[in-house]
Write a protein that holds these residues in place. Sequence first.
Motif, PDB file in Angstrom:
ATOM      1  N   GLU A  33     -31.797 126.961 -77.698  1.00  0.00           N
ATOM      2  CA  GLU A  33     -30.447 126.515 -77.210  1.00  0.00           C
ATOM      3  C   GLU A  33     -30.611 124.936 -77.255  1.00  0.00           C
ATOM      4  O   GLU A  33     -29.632 123.858 -77.970  1.00  0.00           O
ATOM      5  CB  GLU A  33     -30.076 126.768 -75.927  1.00  0.00           C
ATOM      6  CG  GLU A  33     -28.998 125.866 -75.095  1.00  0.00           C
ATOM      7  CD  GLU A  33     -27.684 126.029 -75.856  1.00  0.00           C
ATOM      8  OE1 GLU A  33     -27.337 126.895 -76.521  1.00  0.00           O
ATOM      9  OE2 GLU A  33     -26.883 125.008 -75.485  1.00  0.00           O
ATOM     10  N   SER A  36     -30.844 123.396 -80.734  1.00  0.00           N
ATOM     11  CA  SER A  36     -29.472 123.148 -81.310  1.00  0.00           C
ATOM     12  C   SER A  36     -28.501 122.219 -81.011  1.00  0.00           C
ATOM     13  O   SER A  36     -27.507 121.903 -81.787  1.00  0.00           O
ATOM     14  CB  SER A  36     -28.615 124.686 -80.999  1.00  0.00           C
ATOM     15  OG  SER A  36     -28.169 124.514 -79.823  1.00  0.00           O
ATOM     16  N   HIS A  37     -28.736 121.421 -79.948  1.00  0.00           N
ATOM     17  CA  HIS A  37     -28.230 120.347 -79.509  1.00  0.00           C
ATOM     18  C   HIS A  37     -28.350 119.094 -80.568  1.00  0.00           C
ATOM     19  O   HIS A  37     -27.687 117.942 -80.481  1.00  0.00           O
ATOM     20  CB  HIS A  37     -28.511 119.621 -78.234  1.00  0.00           C
ATOM     21  CG  HIS A  37     -28.160 120.744 -77.300  1.00  0.00           C
ATOM     22  ND1 HIS A  37     -28.181 120.562 -75.694  1.00  0.00           N
ATOM     23  CD2 HIS A  37     -27.614 122.039 -77.239  1.00  0.00           C
ATOM     24  CE1 HIS A  37     -27.702 121.531 -75.149  1.00  0.00           C
ATOM     25  NE2 HIS A  37     -27.314 122.549 -76.006  1.00  0.00           N
ATOM     26  N   TYR A  38     -29.299 119.147 -81.305  1.00  0.00           N
ATOM     27  CA  TYR A  38     -29.677 118.186 -82.251  1.00  0.00           C
ATOM     28  C   TYR A  38     -29.802 118.571 -83.862  1.00  0.00           C
ATOM     29  O   TYR A  38     -30.682 118.830 -84.542  1.00  0.00           O
ATOM     30  CB  TYR A  38     -31.147 117.449 -82.071  1.00  0.00           C
ATOM     31  CG  TYR A  38     -31.177 117.251 -80.553  1.00  0.00           C
ATOM     32  CD1 TYR A  38     -30.870 115.917 -79.994  1.00  0.00           C
ATOM     33  CD2 TYR A  38     -31.428 117.920 -79.476  1.00  0.00           C
ATOM     34  CE1 TYR A  38     -30.739 115.441 -78.771  1.00  0.00           C
ATOM     35  CE2 TYR A  38     -31.593 117.553 -78.220  1.00  0.00           C
ATOM     36  CZ  TYR A  38     -31.238 116.264 -78.033  1.00  0.00           C
ATOM     37  OH  TYR A  38     -31.180 116.200 -76.596  1.00  0.00           O
ATOM     38  N   PRO A  39     -28.331 118.845 -84.232  1.00  0.00           N
ATOM     39  CA  PRO A  39     -28.158 119.461 -85.720  1.00  0.00           C
ATOM     40  C   PRO A  39     -28.904 118.389 -86.868  1.00  0.00           C
ATOM     41  O   PRO A  39     -28.974 118.857 -87.946  1.00  0.00           O
ATOM     42  CB  PRO A  39     -26.603 119.543 -85.686  1.00  0.00           C
ATOM     43  CG  PRO A  39     -26.339 118.794 -84.653  1.00  0.00           C
ATOM     44  CD  PRO A  39     -27.114 118.670 -83.678  1.00  0.00           C
ATOM     45  N   VAL A  40     -28.928 117.177 -86.461  1.00  0.00           N
ATOM     46  CA  VAL A  40     -29.439 116.255 -87.604  1.00  0.00           C
ATOM     47  C   VAL A  40     -30.834 116.334 -87.569  1.00  0.00           C
ATOM     48  O   VAL A  40     -31.466 116.030 -88.763  1.00  0.00           O
ATOM     49  CB  VAL A  40     -28.831 114.785 -87.347  1.00  0.00           C
ATOM     50  CG1 VAL A  40     -29.139 113.970 -88.506  1.00  0.00           C
ATOM     51  CG2 VAL A  40     -27.348 114.866 -87.095  1.00  0.00           C
ATOM     52  N   SER A  41     -31.405 116.256 -86.803  1.00  0.00           N
ATOM     53  CA  SER A  41     -33.007 116.111 -86.571  1.00  0.00           C
ATOM     54  C   SER A  41     -33.551 116.797 -85.347  1.00  0.00           C
ATOM     55  O   SER A  41     -33.637 116.490 -84.228  1.00  0.00           O
ATOM     56  CB  SER A  41     -33.430 114.555 -86.411  1.00  0.00           C
ATOM     57  OG  SER A  41     -34.872 114.448 -86.420  1.00  0.00           O
ATOM     58  N   SER A  44     -35.533 115.255 -82.472  1.00  0.00           N
ATOM     59  CA  SER A  44     -34.779 114.510 -81.294  1.00  0.00           C
ATOM     60  C   SER A  44     -35.011 115.382 -80.023  1.00  0.00           C
ATOM     61  O   SER A  44     -34.680 114.917 -79.061  1.00  0.00           O
ATOM     62  CB  SER A  44     -33.205 114.381 -81.577  1.00  0.00           C
ATOM     63  OG  SER A  44     -32.965 113.388 -82.178  1.00  0.00           O
ATOM     64  N   PRO A  48     -36.228 116.390 -74.765  1.00  0.00           N
ATOM     65  CA  PRO A  48     -35.818 118.028 -73.924  1.00  0.00           C
ATOM     66  C   PRO A  48     -36.853 118.901 -73.973  1.00  0.00           C
ATOM     67  O   PRO A  48     -36.872 119.532 -72.821  1.00  0.00           O
ATOM     68  CB  PRO A  48     -34.601 118.120 -75.160  1.00  0.00           C
ATOM     69  CG  PRO A  48     -34.155 116.930 -75.585  1.00  0.00           C
ATOM     70  CD  PRO A  48     -35.566 115.956 -75.817  1.00  0.00           C
TER      71      PRO A  48
END
Lengths: 186, 447
Positions: A33, A36-41, A44, A48
């Motif tokens: 989960e 998935s908050h970092y769709p670009v890289s 990142s 977290p």
Amino acid sequence: MRREEKQRNHGMTEMKTRQVEQMTPEFEADVEELISHYPVSKRSASLPLLHHWQNHFGFVDDTGIEWIAAKLDLTPINILELLTFYPWFRREAAGKTIIRVCRTLACAMAGSYDVKEKFCEAVGLDPHVEHHGFGSAPPTTPDGKFSVEFVECLACCGSAPVALIGDDLVENIKPSDVPAIVKNLK
Amino acid sequence: MSALHPTPHPKERRIIFENISKPGYAADIDTYIANGGYESLKKAVTMKPSEIIDAVKAANLRGRGGAGFPCGTKWSFIKYDDGKPHYIVVNGDESEPGTFKDRYILHQDPHQLIEGLAISAFATNTRLAYIYIRCEFPHAAKIVWKAIQEAKARGFIGKNLLGSGFDLDIYVHQGAGAYICGEETALLESLEGKRAYPRIKPPYFPAVLGLYMKPTIVNNVETLCHVKHILRIGAAEYARMGTPGDGGTRTMCVSGDVMRPGIYEFPCGAVTIRELIFDVCGGLKPGRTLKAVIPGGSSAKIMRAGEVYKIKGKGPDGTMVDKDLPMLDVVMDASTLQSVGTMMGSAGVMVLDDSRDMVWALNNLNQFYAHESCGQCTPCREGSLWMSKMTTRMLDGGGRDKDPKTLQDIANNIAGRTICAFGEACSWPTQSFLAKFPEEFEKAARS
């Protein structure tokens, strides 16, 4: 001397724990989960995942560093260098409750040095032992219940002095309040 | 957590803090909507994006994070249709000592931020935004994340928000205890999963190369909240509240030796230092006199009580003449504070009375900067530590005759020689404390 000893014990290969073996499916689902908050890289998600790991296991050991790195297609040094840069992260166990007393000007003017000393006394720590960071845990009681440390400005200067105890902010602390605060934590 | 006084001072005008510490007000979306929430966003999606940016420009909104850059101008650096992804990153790292305004917004009124953020995203064609919150606000991260999910469930953000055909995803990203993450390029590095080393300039603006090397806007929490109110009350009226160069209201955080420290909100330029300390904040503690004020967060140069500044002003015949401006009559706005050699910064006002030892106070700040230097540039990494060690030694009775001069030299050799403004931030306290209170440093040097 103390600091040198600590640093020696922090070599990556000398750690004894294997946190990765205690991982649960729920933990891994939360990891997916977060990623998935970092769709670009994916990279990142480093901070977290470190937070997630530390919240779950109490600190991040070598197996954690390696696991997070592999998960994000990084090398372990990419994760280790974060652990040694960001003061929040640690590579050894701290107390169950961490008492972080604000040290910076407004709190210091309102007596935070006395407050920190009182917290150390109330939990049974030597108030003069300094915490050097770089991934080490703050001074911790032998029973593993408490750690006490100074931190820099907690952004609550209007109700100084303040401390972050676990996740909760305590404001306007008088030195004489400290024994009761600690008693309620026990 | 209530640093806001229940009854506003007559000089105050609470817009950003309207709902903070209000009885019955909660952080959930129903409360927000019942109090007129998301009406500005509904209006925004009926406007052209360029109209929104023009309104923010006309409102004279300056950034509230510390640098005071005009917000509309910053947004206009983003080309709406350049075919690149754009990002907005909200700076909720609030870590400048003396500053504690965003904490209340994040904890108590998160939808105000989300609405302002959604408007700015719509105006700049941004589909992905992050709210960077320092990890010392663990509850705030949860509260804001819950608010994001509520807003998504109601269609205020997410796919095709409010039927506009526009998509916006917002996520929360937590810091990890490093002050340097408040520097916008360090914040971006941190968000990319790296050590928070500020980036080399130029480019000066993340609008050129920002997150993932794409056009990015970094705005402070409070700044984005103001956007909502600009659309609500109209740019012209919003601008009229403030001064010609600084529109609207601004929040102030007062700490230190006053009777009523806390957070306040005034129209820009509405109060002098005298009014702020002696009227709004109830004056000093009994029997004390004012010694110094740090007006804009710990990095701002300190002001000494009783100083009289020479500033340029219009004389009776309209020509420019030198005027005397006593320290207490300095107006708390960006241009006045700049003209007297300090800055509005983040509006974290720290008040020191005559019981305070200035070597002790500077040492406290020097220790802060020595701890927080990211270590990338040698002058700052070494210099901040040297300054801290020297003031500590002076306090411990080991002062040497040359110490004030050496301190000055170190500070002068940091400022202007580093990648980011931390170099100035850590030098200005030493430079200004030495300039304003030389006798205390000379005394400590002789001890």
